[in-house]
Design an enzyme around this catalytic site. Structure first.
Site, PDB file in Angstrom:
ATOM      1  N   LYS A  12       0.848  -1.203   0.000  1.00 37.19           N
ATOM      2  CA  LYS A  12       0.000   0.000   0.000  1.00 37.19           C
ATOM      3  C   LYS A  12       0.879   1.247   0.000  1.00 37.19           C
ATOM      4  O   LYS A  12       1.755   1.392   0.855  1.00 37.19           O
ATOM      5  CB  LYS A  12      -0.914   0.004   1.228  1.00 37.19           C
ATOM      6  CG  LYS A  12      -1.814   1.235   1.288  1.00 37.19           C
ATOM      7  CD  LYS A  12      -2.869   1.112   2.371  1.00 37.19           C
ATOM      8  CE  LYS A  12      -2.432   1.624   3.724  1.00 37.19           C
ATOM      9  NZ  LYS A  12      -2.258   3.084   3.787  1.00 37.19           N
ATOM     10  N   ASP A  62      -3.404   4.279  -2.064  1.00 38.83           N
ATOM     11  CA  ASP A  62      -4.352   4.734  -1.034  1.00 38.83           C
ATOM     12  C   ASP A  62      -4.322   6.268  -0.976  1.00 38.83           C
ATOM     13  O   ASP A  62      -3.770   6.848  -0.045  1.00 38.83           O
ATOM     14  CB  ASP A  62      -3.926   4.103   0.306  1.00 38.83           C
ATOM     15  CG  ASP A  62      -4.786   4.518   1.475  1.00 38.83           C
ATOM     16  OD1 ASP A  62      -5.930   4.950   1.265  1.00 38.83           O
ATOM     17  OD2 ASP A  62      -4.293   4.408   2.622  1.00 38.83           O
ATOM     18  N   LYS A  93      -7.263   8.124  -1.514  1.00 37.81           N
ATOM     19  CA  LYS A  93      -8.590   8.570  -1.051  1.00 37.81           C
ATOM     20  C   LYS A  93      -9.069   9.818  -1.802  1.00 37.81           C
ATOM     21  O   LYS A  93      -9.274  10.877  -1.203  1.00 37.81           O
ATOM     22  CB  LYS A  93      -8.572   8.855   0.453  1.00 37.81           C
ATOM     23  CG  LYS A  93      -8.116   7.702   1.311  1.00 37.81           C
ATOM     24  CD  LYS A  93      -8.215   8.038   2.797  1.00 37.81           C
ATOM     25  CE  LYS A  93      -7.765   6.918   3.697  1.00 37.81           C
ATOM     26  NZ  LYS A  93      -6.320   6.681   3.719  1.00 37.81           N
ATOM     27  N   ASP A 149     -13.264  14.752  -4.824  1.00 41.22           N
ATOM     28  CA  ASP A 149     -13.285  16.005  -5.586  1.00 41.22           C
ATOM     29  C   ASP A 149     -14.509  15.962  -6.489  1.00 41.22           C
ATOM     30  O   ASP A 149     -15.346  15.060  -6.360  1.00 41.22           O
ATOM     31  CB  ASP A 149     -11.970  16.107  -6.390  1.00 41.22           C
ATOM     32  CG  ASP A 149     -11.533  17.558  -6.605  1.00 41.22           C
ATOM     33  OD1 ASP A 149     -12.386  18.374  -7.008  1.00 41.22           O
ATOM     34  OD2 ASP A 149     -10.345  17.861  -6.382  1.00 41.22           O
ATOM     35  N   THR A 165     -11.733   6.320  10.590  1.00 41.88           N
ATOM     36  CA  THR A 165     -11.857   5.785  11.959  1.00 41.88           C
ATOM     37  C   THR A 165     -11.374   6.789  13.003  1.00 41.88           C
ATOM     38  O   THR A 165     -11.589   6.598  14.195  1.00 41.88           O
ATOM     39  CB  THR A 165     -11.079   4.460  12.122  1.00 41.88           C
ATOM     40  OG1 THR A 165      -9.796   4.631  11.524  1.00 41.88           O
ATOM     41  CG2 THR A 165     -11.799   3.313  11.464  1.00 41.88           C
ATOM     42  N   ARG A 198       3.121  -1.502  10.600  1.00 40.10           N
ATOM     43  CA  ARG A 198       4.252  -1.639  11.521  1.00 40.10           C
ATOM     44  C   ARG A 198       4.572  -3.054  11.999  1.00 40.10           C
ATOM     45  O   ARG A 198       5.754  -3.357  12.199  1.00 40.10           O
ATOM     46  CB  ARG A 198       4.052  -0.669  12.698  1.00 40.10           C
ATOM     47  CG  ARG A 198       4.287   0.767  12.263  1.00 40.10           C
ATOM     48  CD  ARG A 198       3.666   1.778  13.196  1.00 40.10           C
ATOM     49  NE  ARG A 198       2.204   1.748  13.118  1.00 40.10           N
ATOM     50  CZ  ARG A 198       1.403   2.552  13.805  1.00 40.10           C
ATOM     51  NH1 ARG A 198       1.930   3.441  14.630  1.00 40.10           N
ATOM     52  NH2 ARG A 198       0.101   2.467  13.657  1.00 40.10           N
TER      53      ARG A 198
HETATM   54  O1  C5P Z   1       1.161   0.309  11.081  1.00 41.14           O
HETATM   55  P1  C5P Z   1      -0.286  -0.055  10.982  1.00 41.14           P
HETATM   56  O2  C5P Z   1      -0.527  -1.531  10.773  1.00 41.14           O
HETATM   57  O3  C5P Z   1      -1.110   0.522  12.108  1.00 41.14           O
HETATM   58  O4  C5P Z   1      -0.752   0.673   9.623  1.00 41.14           O
HETATM   59  C1  C5P Z   1      -2.065   0.625   9.176  1.00 41.14           C
HETATM   60  C2  C5P Z   1      -2.193   1.327   7.867  1.00 41.14           C
HETATM   61  O5  C5P Z   1      -3.568   1.397   7.539  1.00 41.14           O
HETATM   62  C3  C5P Z   1      -1.675   2.761   7.849  1.00 41.14           C
HETATM   63  O6  C5P Z   1      -1.217   3.024   6.521  1.00 41.14           O
HETATM   64  C4  C5P Z   1      -2.911   3.568   8.161  1.00 41.14           C
HETATM   65  O7  C5P Z   1      -2.851   4.847   7.632  1.00 41.14           O
HETATM   66  C5  C5P Z   1      -3.986   2.750   7.457  1.00 41.14           C
HETATM   67  N1  C5P Z   1      -5.326   2.939   7.981  1.00 41.14           N
HETATM   68  C6  C5P Z   1      -5.671   2.721   9.296  1.00 41.14           C
HETATM   69  N2  C5P Z   1      -6.954   2.906   9.726  1.00 41.14           N
HETATM   70  C7  C5P Z   1      -7.877   3.320   8.865  1.00 41.14           C
HETATM   71  C8  C5P Z   1      -7.557   3.541   7.542  1.00 41.14           C
HETATM   72  C9  C5P Z   1      -6.256   3.337   7.131  1.00 41.14           C
HETATM   73  O8  C5P Z   1      -4.832   2.314  10.091  1.00 41.14           O
HETATM   74  N3  C5P Z   1      -9.117   3.457   9.289  1.00 41.14           N
END
Ligand code: C5P
Length: 237
Positions: free
Chosen positions: A33, A60, A62, A65, A119, A210
């Site tokens: 992503k 990603d 999003k 517009d 979220t 992560r």
């Molecule tokens: O590091 P981690 O597993 O928390 O990363 C989750 C990824 O998903 C990040 O790129 C974050 O921006 C994205 N994301 C999220 N929650 C959302 C939408 C996207 O954690 N509701």
């Protein structure tokens, strides 16, 4: 071999660490992503580089517009060879339809999904922008609108996946972040689910950042997650 359900979030500020990780990971075990931070820093060239290395890329960005602008942006993304991209469902039915129609005209089109309610937004945040509605209700409303516009699915919290799967049926992609293998730090995520819990709830793809990108050994972390999911999928068939 069936397509991997894991999408690794490359949340990096520049191209070098993203490419370094892509060199180490296996494109048959995950998609990647690319979000706003990395795209603004490293641009289309990076996306093409990842596609060239055999990865399915979820762009990603999003988009939100006017319909024509979003439709043209989606076409430009498709020309980079991305596998999946997204728009904001709150851009409305006409905007989402314009995006879908722009992609349908192409020979091979990327999957097009929508973001419902971020979220990070709670009830009070929605009230401040004039929406007197519970976030969960708004998620469902926008997911239905997304389906009505003919998109392929939504990004949603793994905790919403169960209800969305029940309400929207099997033929609708659910892409879920907020995934933490058991025993791994939640970082700044408030409400996490394990990969297996998310799959049980009906998720199709798991966005994992992560727990893989910051693991002492990202290759081993991806392999172990892959094995866990493969075992689960084997048990389901
Ligand atoms: O590091 P981690 O597993 O928390 O990363 C989750 C990824 O998903 C990040 O790129 C974050 O921006 C994205 N994301 C999220 N929650 C959302 C939408 C996207 O954690 N509701």
């Amino acid at each position: 071999m069936t397509e991997s359900r894991i999408i690794v979030a490359l949340d990096y500020p520049e191209a070098a660490p993203a490419l370094a990780l892509a060199e180490r990971l296996d494109p048959t075990l995950c998609g990647l992503k690319v979000g706003k931070e990395l795209f603004v820093a490293a641009g289309p060239q990076l996306v093409q580089g990842l596609v060239h290395r055999g990865y399915r890329v979820f762009l990603d960005l999003k988009f939100h517009d006017i319909p024509n602008t979003v439709a043209q942006a989606c076409k430009a993304a498709a020309r980079l060879g991305v596998w999946m991209l997204n728009v904001h469902a709150s851009g409305g039915l006409t905007m989402m339809r314009a995006a879908r129609e722009a992609l349908e005209a192409l020979n091979s089109r990327p999957r097009l999904i929508a973001v419902t309610v971020l979220t990070s937004l709670g009830r009070q945040d929605l009230a401040q922008i004039g929406l007197d509605i519970a976030p969960e209700e708004q998620v469902l409303r926008l997911a239905r609108l997304t389906r009505a516009a003919g998109l392929d699915g939504v990004v949603c919290s793994a905790r919403e996946a169960g209800i969305l799967r029940r309400e929207l049926g099997q033929d609708f992609l659910l892409v879920t972040p907020g995934i933490r293998p058991a025993g791994i730090s939640a970082d700044d995520q408030q409400r996490v689910l394990t990969p297996i819990q998310a799959l049980h709830a009906g998720a199709d793809y798991l966005v994992v950042g992560r727990p893989i990108t910051r693991a002492p050994d990202p290759v081993a972390a991806l392999q172990s997650l892959h094995d866990e999911i493969t075992t689960f999928s084997g048990e389901q068939t």
